[in-house]
Design an enzyme around this catalytic site. Sequence first.
Site, PDB file in Angstrom:
ATOM      1  N   CYS A 106       0.844  -1.193   0.000  1.00 20.20           N
ATOM      2  CA  CYS A 106       0.000   0.000   0.000  1.00 20.20           C
ATOM      3  C   CYS A 106       0.880   1.244   0.000  1.00 20.20           C
ATOM      4  O   CYS A 106       1.167   1.839   1.044  1.00 20.20           O
ATOM      5  CB  CYS A 106      -0.944   0.001   1.204  1.00 20.20           C
ATOM      6  SG  CYS A 106      -2.178   1.313   1.128  1.00 20.20           S
ATOM      7  N   TYR A 352     -28.570   2.620   8.769  1.00 18.84           N
ATOM      8  CA  TYR A 352     -29.492   3.683   8.377  1.00 18.84           C
ATOM      9  C   TYR A 352     -30.851   3.070   8.021  1.00 18.84           C
ATOM     10  O   TYR A 352     -31.727   3.736   7.497  1.00 18.84           O
ATOM     11  CB  TYR A 352     -28.926   4.458   7.180  1.00 18.84           C
ATOM     12  CG  TYR A 352     -27.526   4.996   7.452  1.00 18.84           C
ATOM     13  CD1 TYR A 352     -27.333   6.192   8.135  1.00 18.84           C
ATOM     14  CD2 TYR A 352     -26.396   4.274   7.050  1.00 18.84           C
ATOM     15  CE1 TYR A 352     -26.052   6.667   8.403  1.00 18.84           C
ATOM     16  CE2 TYR A 352     -25.116   4.746   7.312  1.00 18.84           C
ATOM     17  CZ  TYR A 352     -24.956   5.936   7.991  1.00 18.84           C
ATOM     18  OH  TYR A 352     -23.686   6.400   8.254  1.00 18.84           O
ATOM     19  N   ASN A 353     -30.968   1.752   8.293  1.00 17.38           N
ATOM     20  CA  ASN A 353     -32.187   0.999   8.000  1.00 17.38           C
ATOM     21  C   ASN A 353     -32.604   1.133   6.537  1.00 17.38           C
ATOM     22  O   ASN A 353     -33.782   1.235   6.207  1.00 17.38           O
ATOM     23  CB  ASN A 353     -33.331   1.441   8.922  1.00 17.38           C
ATOM     24  CG  ASN A 353     -32.996   1.198  10.385  1.00 17.38           C
ATOM     25  OD1 ASN A 353     -32.791   2.118  11.162  1.00 17.38           O
ATOM     26  ND2 ASN A 353     -32.890  -0.069  10.758  1.00 17.38           N
ATOM     27  N   THR A 363     -31.241  -4.327   8.967  1.00 19.10           N
ATOM     28  CA  THR A 363     -30.078  -4.881   8.259  1.00 19.10           C
ATOM     29  C   THR A 363     -29.157  -5.680   9.168  1.00 19.10           C
ATOM     30  O   THR A 363     -28.060  -6.055   8.768  1.00 19.10           O
ATOM     31  CB  THR A 363     -29.262  -3.738   7.605  1.00 19.10           C
ATOM     32  OG1 THR A 363     -28.773  -2.872   8.641  1.00 19.10           O
ATOM     33  CG2 THR A 363     -30.112  -2.942   6.627  1.00 19.10           C
ATOM     34  N   GLU A 428     -23.050   2.817   0.745  1.00 14.90           N
ATOM     35  CA  GLU A 428     -23.339   1.485   1.294  1.00 14.90           C
ATOM     36  C   GLU A 428     -22.140   0.557   1.093  1.00 14.90           C
ATOM     37  O   GLU A 428     -21.843  -0.285   1.947  1.00 14.90           O
ATOM     38  CB  GLU A 428     -24.595   0.917   0.637  1.00 14.90           C
ATOM     39  CG  GLU A 428     -25.854   1.663   1.053  1.00 14.90           C
ATOM     40  CD  GLU A 428     -27.108   1.217   0.310  1.00 14.90           C
ATOM     41  OE1 GLU A 428     -28.118   0.913   0.976  1.00 14.90           O
ATOM     42  OE2 GLU A 428     -27.095   1.183  -0.929  1.00 14.90           O
TER      43      GLU A 428
END
Length: 457
Positions: A106, A352-353, A363, A428
């Site tokens: 990296c 955040y449902n 979730t 997400e």
Amino acid sequence: MEPPRHPQPPGAGRGETGNGGCRRCPYRAAGTKILQDGAESSLRQLLIEAFVSAGRVDNITVVMGLHPQYLSSFWKTQSLLLRMDGPLPYHKRHYIAIMAAARHQCSYLVGLHMGEFLQVGGNPAWLQGLHCAPQKLRNLNEINKLLAHRPWLITKEHIEALLKTGENSWSLAELVQALVLLTHYHSLASFVFGCGINPEEEQDGGHGCRPPSPHSDSSPASDDSSGGKDAMREVEALMERMKLLQESQLEEEGSVTQEEMATRFELEKTESLLVAPADIADQSLQSNVLCFVEDPDFGYKDFTRRGEQAPPTFRAQDYTWEDHGFSLINRLYPDVGQLLDEKFQVVYNLTYNTIAMHCGVDTSMLRRAIWNYVHCVFGIRYDDYDYGEVNQLLERSLKVYIKTVACYPEKTTKRMYTQFWRHFKHSEKVHINLLLLEARMQAALLYALRAVTRYMT
């Protein structure tokens, strides 16, 4: 309040429906606007603090800023590790970060911490390579290598070798800080590659990763209208599987034996051997990374293969973060245990449902499957988890992505990022990467701290 033995997201096990709440909720826009205003204010404050503390806002902070609650916890932890009082001098902390990031090629993180190393008064000669660093730091090479690629091989003998009396010996407190730094930067390398974070314009070098950093929050599928319908069908299929799983959980409650649970774990662990990216190309190590790596061919090897002697499965209940790791770190490196615990809890419970275009969704089942699958590929099993859920919730393309990012992140490609959950927003997918980062860090820490505990007893 005492943290749970195995952290459970809100609503887990209470039979909440996960089949979708509403689609494109009519009231969602107003509610989201209020939430966004609060989140933007919080994020603005975090970015100001980052700038004041480090004199810059790096791309990692910008991408994590999609989830301000997590960024706050992450920033507090990293600031303590690098900038607050602790057993190790500041320049050695940055050098350990360089050593850890180099194991995964990296160059973004290596370059970042070469600059930080010099800023805090580090000897420029050390940056010519590991061979120019003091022997005490070079002695970390073996445990750095194992933590990065095969943490299950770490034993109390590795700890003992570093702590033995002599000119280059480590104190226990120094070693614990070094172990936390190593696991932090191995996992952060996973996040960098998983999200495709590239160096800032003023930072030279660094191949980062192929996917573009997700500054916008549209779904990858929205950039490719031809796959939009298929992507929508994938979302609906996932929602249906979640609904059926929750219904079957209520029916099966208490009826699945421990033997059956163990069998399902072994099956998932064996199947994970077959999950490997097919479209990877070996990366040649850049010179600014290669000089910090010894034994560059040593990498992740599947926890068990047929015909090979495998180490025993790590039963999470035998050495838990909550009962063992947390208290050991807090005793030897005050405050950092509390901050790590908060960070694990924040990301595990962050929701955040929403799922793609659906809102009002529980979730927890999905987040738990991702976390436990990462631990599974590192050989860790939870007795109280049904690993059959992993197969039903995580499609193959997502499993390939998770395993690549967690185990050999330098091989992550843009195609892997775009192929899974194509109708999900970038935020997400970053959320998934935060889960991978923390699950991987906790897994490696558990192996390392178990070895320290065995040495002490």
